[in-house]
Scaffold this motif. Structure first.
Motif, mmCIF file in Angstrom:
data_model
loop_
_atom_site.group_PDB
_atom_site.id
_atom_site.type_symbol
_atom_site.label_atom_id
_atom_site.label_comp_id
_atom_site.label_asym_id
_atom_site.label_seq_id
_atom_site.Cartn_x
_atom_site.Cartn_y
_atom_site.Cartn_z
ATOM 1 N N GLY A 79 -15.403 -14.670 17.257
ATOM 2 C CA GLY A 79 -14.948 -16.015 17.879
ATOM 3 C C GLY A 79 -13.698 -16.590 17.023
ATOM 4 N N GLU A 80 -13.163 -15.971 16.156
ATOM 5 C CA GLU A 80 -11.973 -16.561 15.463
ATOM 6 C C GLU A 80 -10.744 -16.956 16.343
ATOM 7 N N LYS A 81 -10.151 -17.907 15.921
ATOM 8 C CA LYS A 81 -8.874 -18.563 16.714
ATOM 9 C C LYS A 81 -8.024 -17.405 17.074
ATOM 10 N N GLY A 82 -7.351 -17.211 18.005
ATOM 11 C CA GLY A 82 -6.578 -16.188 18.506
ATOM 12 C C GLY A 82 -7.039 -14.672 18.925
ATOM 13 N N SER A 83 -8.408 -14.775 18.690
ATOM 14 C CA SER A 83 -9.104 -13.560 19.010
ATOM 15 C C SER A 83 -9.270 -13.314 20.573
ATOM 16 N N GLU A 84 -9.398 -12.055 21.091
ATOM 17 C CA GLU A 84 -9.596 -12.079 22.498
ATOM 18 C C GLU A 84 -10.955 -12.414 22.858
ATOM 19 N N LEU A 85 -10.913 -13.295 23.995
ATOM 20 C CA LEU A 85 -12.258 -13.566 24.823
ATOM 21 C C LEU A 85 -12.858 -12.540 25.288
ATOM 22 N N LEU A 86 -12.285 -11.625 25.724
ATOM 23 C CA LEU A 86 -13.184 -10.222 26.502
ATOM 24 C C LEU A 86 -12.440 -8.957 25.510
ATOM 25 N N PHE A 87 -13.601 -8.220 25.152
ATOM 26 C CA PHE A 87 -13.498 -6.962 24.645
ATOM 27 C C PHE A 87 -14.485 -5.935 24.776
ATOM 28 N N THR A 88 -14.470 -4.885 24.102
ATOM 29 C CA THR A 88 -15.352 -3.752 24.388
ATOM 30 C C THR A 88 -16.018 -3.405 23.135
ATOM 31 N N LEU A 89 -17.097 -2.906 22.825
ATOM 32 C CA LEU A 89 -17.538 -2.427 21.410
ATOM 33 C C LEU A 89 -17.692 -0.903 21.742
ATOM 34 N N ASN A 90 -17.479 -0.380 20.639
ATOM 35 C CA ASN A 90 -17.646 1.091 20.504
ATOM 36 C C ASN A 90 -19.171 1.277 20.162
ATOM 37 N N ASN A 91 -19.294 2.845 19.921
ATOM 38 C CA ASN A 91 -20.624 3.292 19.569
ATOM 39 C C ASN A 91 -21.384 2.636 18.380
ATOM 40 N N LEU A 92 -20.497 1.959 17.303
ATOM 41 C CA LEU A 92 -20.947 1.600 16.242
ATOM 42 C C LEU A 92 -21.080 -0.133 16.236
ATOM 43 N N GLY A 93 -20.825 -0.421 17.436
ATOM 44 C CA GLY A 93 -20.924 -1.920 17.659
ATOM 45 C C GLY A 93 -19.903 -2.540 17.162
ATOM 46 N N GLU A 94 -18.449 -1.872 17.088
ATOM 47 C CA GLU A 94 -17.412 -2.653 16.345
ATOM 48 C C GLU A 94 -16.535 -2.794 17.587
ATOM 49 N N LYS A 95 -15.295 -3.955 17.377
ATOM 50 C CA LYS A 95 -14.577 -3.840 18.873
ATOM 51 C C LYS A 95 -13.678 -3.069 18.610
ATOM 52 N N SER A 96 -13.448 -2.316 20.018
ATOM 53 C CA SER A 96 -12.584 -1.030 20.227
ATOM 54 C C SER A 96 -11.240 -1.650 20.359
ATOM 55 N N SER A 97 -10.401 -0.644 20.206
ATOM 56 C CA SER A 97 -8.988 -1.066 20.293
ATOM 57 C C SER A 97 -8.317 -1.258 21.789
ATOM 58 N N SER A 98 -9.120 -0.501 22.471
ATOM 59 C CA SER A 98 -8.526 -0.339 23.923
ATOM 60 C C SER A 98 -9.683 -0.925 24.934
ATOM 61 N N PHE A 99 -9.446 -1.719 26.096
ATOM 62 C CA PHE A 99 -10.076 -2.141 27.093
ATOM 63 C C PHE A 99 -9.973 -1.012 28.271
ATOM 64 N N GLU A 100 -10.704 -0.100 28.471
ATOM 65 C CA GLU A 100 -10.821 0.762 29.527
ATOM 66 C C GLU A 100 -11.422 0.333 30.950
ATOM 67 N N LEU A 101 -10.611 -0.533 31.519
ATOM 68 C CA LEU A 101 -11.052 -1.496 32.795
ATOM 69 C C LEU A 101 -11.553 -0.496 33.919
ATOM 70 N N ASP A 102 -10.628 0.960 34.136
ATOM 71 C CA ASP A 102 -11.144 1.787 34.930
ATOM 72 C C ASP A 102 -12.501 2.424 34.673
ATOM 73 N N GLN A 103 -12.861 2.657 33.572
ATOM 74 C CA GLN A 103 -14.085 2.978 33.240
ATOM 75 C C GLN A 103 -15.530 2.219 33.330
ATOM 76 N N ILE A 104 -15.053 0.828 32.956
ATOM 77 C CA ILE A 104 -15.795 -0.221 33.254
ATOM 78 C C ILE A 104 -16.322 -0.467 34.693
ATOM 79 N N ASN A 105 -14.954 -0.456 35.493
ATOM 80 C CA ASN A 105 -15.238 -0.680 36.834
ATOM 81 C C ASN A 105 -16.231 0.559 37.384
ATOM 82 N N LYS A 106 -15.865 1.844 37.011
ATOM 83 C CA LYS A 106 -16.807 2.860 37.795
ATOM 84 C C LYS A 106 -18.137 2.633 37.085
ATOM 85 N N TYR A 107 -18.455 2.204 35.999
ATOM 86 C CA TYR A 107 -19.910 2.218 35.593
ATOM 87 C C TYR A 107 -20.336 1.021 36.362
ATOM 88 N N LEU A 108 -19.860 -0.254 36.578
ATOM 89 C CA LEU A 108 -20.288 -1.259 36.998
ATOM 90 C C LEU A 108 -20.676 -1.040 38.751
#
Length: 509
Positions: A79-108
């Protein structure tokens, strides 16, 4: 976030910490969050307001949502100032550099089993696929461009393996049944039972789940043979099972050598299968792209405010609104046109318009054609209600009673609409409007009348008469509308336009 703000995907993804919640100085109960972003393509700033109260479209709860989202975002991302409100995590629980909306939509879509309310329009295609797989053939749709530059679509049927035919028929059967009901189709046992045809031309299909629960759904009587074909297909598979002790399921996974099992999750159907069958997004599964929420906002606002109201919310040029959003969902419009063409094909000297509509509706497995359903909704939205939530034609019609409206008009030598809202319980013109806000208003009016019983004991008999009459009127509301109106009443109390003054005025005439 797309629902509450009506912003585009890019704008939503650019929202950053911190989130500031403002409380109105004069009304401490009003809380507001303003979200701003820069729309590069239009070269302008865009913003949206989230509130804890109704704003433009009924989107109350926006502040509660943004608070929860901010907490969740800070928990996993800092929650640092200027950090994205929405993001995805990788398999290591770290912030991913991309936000694959199409894949998220398919999953949901599959995880939540988000099905289109107009999916019944796919029924004819699902039926054709099912019968083709039963004949051990697969249908392929191919598209190519000819020498004239025109797009040509061809349909090719070719033989397939037994396993492929069984899997395809099972998937098609699932899709067919899911077009008739929202009930879960996992764990249904054979056999099914069928009722006689009811006055509306439907039959009830009853079944049991493996946990012992019983349910049923309705289908047009003309489609009974199709449901029986699906049941026969499932029966043939159950008869081939290695042991008679195995459960006999209507829809299952696994071969005949092992005990039948269910699929994982809510749905066995994948978005990729829909693509293979040439079924577009929002025809069976619902996509969650921002354009869908923006179309919904446009449809809700347009009938009230016109293009100007839509423009203020979506912050587009009028040209863009007219092309993509104004006064209707393009997908819905295509369905209306498709159904209209089917109706026109049936019209002749022996088949009237209403008969043609009934034939097409039965063929598609729906109660009412999409245009008629849309028109009915528009009529209900346009219906004006008086302070107690009742709609009428403005002409007082009291059986065996005194027409005081006529006396008033004669005295004033004018033709005025009736304003005697306290007489609605006796008037033949009064109707309940099957719309949440109107029923909420009527529930509130009944509530103030019940309170008036205690305040004015000498008028108890008259009050009870009015309460009983209005409760009969209330029965005209559908279950969904009534439940939504009661939820509003329980959450917010009486409708703001209804007060004890209405009850007192009604009792002292």
């Amino acid at each position: 976030m797309c629902f509450f703000t009506s912003l585009n995907d890019g704008d939503v993804k650019s929202i950053a910490h911190p989130i500031t919640i403002h409380t109105d100085e004069r009304d401490k109960s009003l809380q507001v969050v303003k979200v701003s972003s820069f729309k590069a393509r239009a070269n302008k700033e865009v913003d949206a307001v989230l509130t804890n109260q109704i704003f433009d479209v009924d989107k109350r709860g926006g502040v509660k949502f943004i608070k929860t989202l901010e907490t969740l975002s800070a928990l996993y991302g800092g929650g640092e100032k200027g950090s994205e409100l929405l993001f995805t995590l990788n398999n290591l629980g770290e912030k991913s550099s991309s936000f694959e909306l199409d894949q998220i939509n398919k999953y949901l879509m599959v995880k939540l089993n988000l099905l289109s309310s107009t999916r019944a329009s796919c029924l004819p295609w699902f039926k054709e696929l099912f019968h083709s797989y039963r004949n051990q053939h697969v249908i392929e749709l191919k598209k190519h461009t000819n020498t004239l530059g025109r797009t040509i679509v061809s349909k090719v049927s070719r033989p397939c393996s037994k396993d492929g035919a069984t899997g395809g028929a099972t998937n098609a059967a699932y899709c067919i049944l899911s077009c008739y009901t929202d009930l879960a189709l996992k764990g249904i046992l054979l056999p099914l039972t069928y009722s006689d045809k009811d006055p509306e031309g439907n039959i009830s299909v009853s079944f049991k789940y493996r946990n012992g629960e019983s349910h049923h759904f309705s289908v047009p009587a003309a489609d009974k043979a199709l449901i029986k074909d699906i049941e026969q297909f499932a029966t043939e598979l159950a008869d081939k099972q290695a042991s008679k002790k195995y459960e006999r399921l209507l829809l299952k996974r696994g071969n005949h050598k092992k005990a039948p099992k269910d699929w994982d999750g809510n749905s066995p159907i994948s978005p990729n299968l829909m693509k293979t069958w040439s079924i577009k997004p929002n025809e069976y599964f619902i996509s969650l792209q921002s354009s869908r929420w923006r179309e919904m906002t446009s449809n809700q606002v347009y009938s009230v405010s016109g293009a100007g109201g839509v423009q203020s919310l979506l912050q587009n040029l009028l040209q863009t609104i007219d092309k993509h959003y104004a006064n209707g969902d393009p997908i819905l419009n295509k369905i209306i046109i498709s159904q209209a063409l089917q109706v026109m094909e049936l019209l002749d000297e022996d088949t009237s318009l209403e008969q043609a509509k009934e034939i097409v509706a039965a063929k598609l497995g729906i109660i009412m054609l999409t245009h008629d359903k849309w028109k009915m909704k528009q009529d209900e939205e346009r219906a004006k209600t008086n302070p107690n939530g009742i709609h009428c034609n403005g002409q007082q019609n009291i059986a065996g009673g005194k027409n005081t409206q006529r006396e008033t008009n004669n005295a004033m030598k004018l033709q005025l609409p009736c304003a005697e809202y306290d007489m609605c319980h006796k008037c033949q013109s009064a109707n309940a409007v099957n719309e949440t806000q109107s029923i909420y208003k009527l529930i509130s009016f009944i509530d103030v009348l019940k309170e008036a019983v205690n305040l004015y004991p000498n008028a108890q008999e008259e009050v009870h008469e009015r309460i009983a009459a209005f409760e009969v009127t209330l029965d005209g509301a559908s279950k969904d509308v009534y439940d939504n109106a009661m939820a509003l009443f329980n959450q917010s109390g009486r409708h703001p336009r209804v007060s004890m003054d209405h009850a007192i005025l009604a009792l002292h005439r």
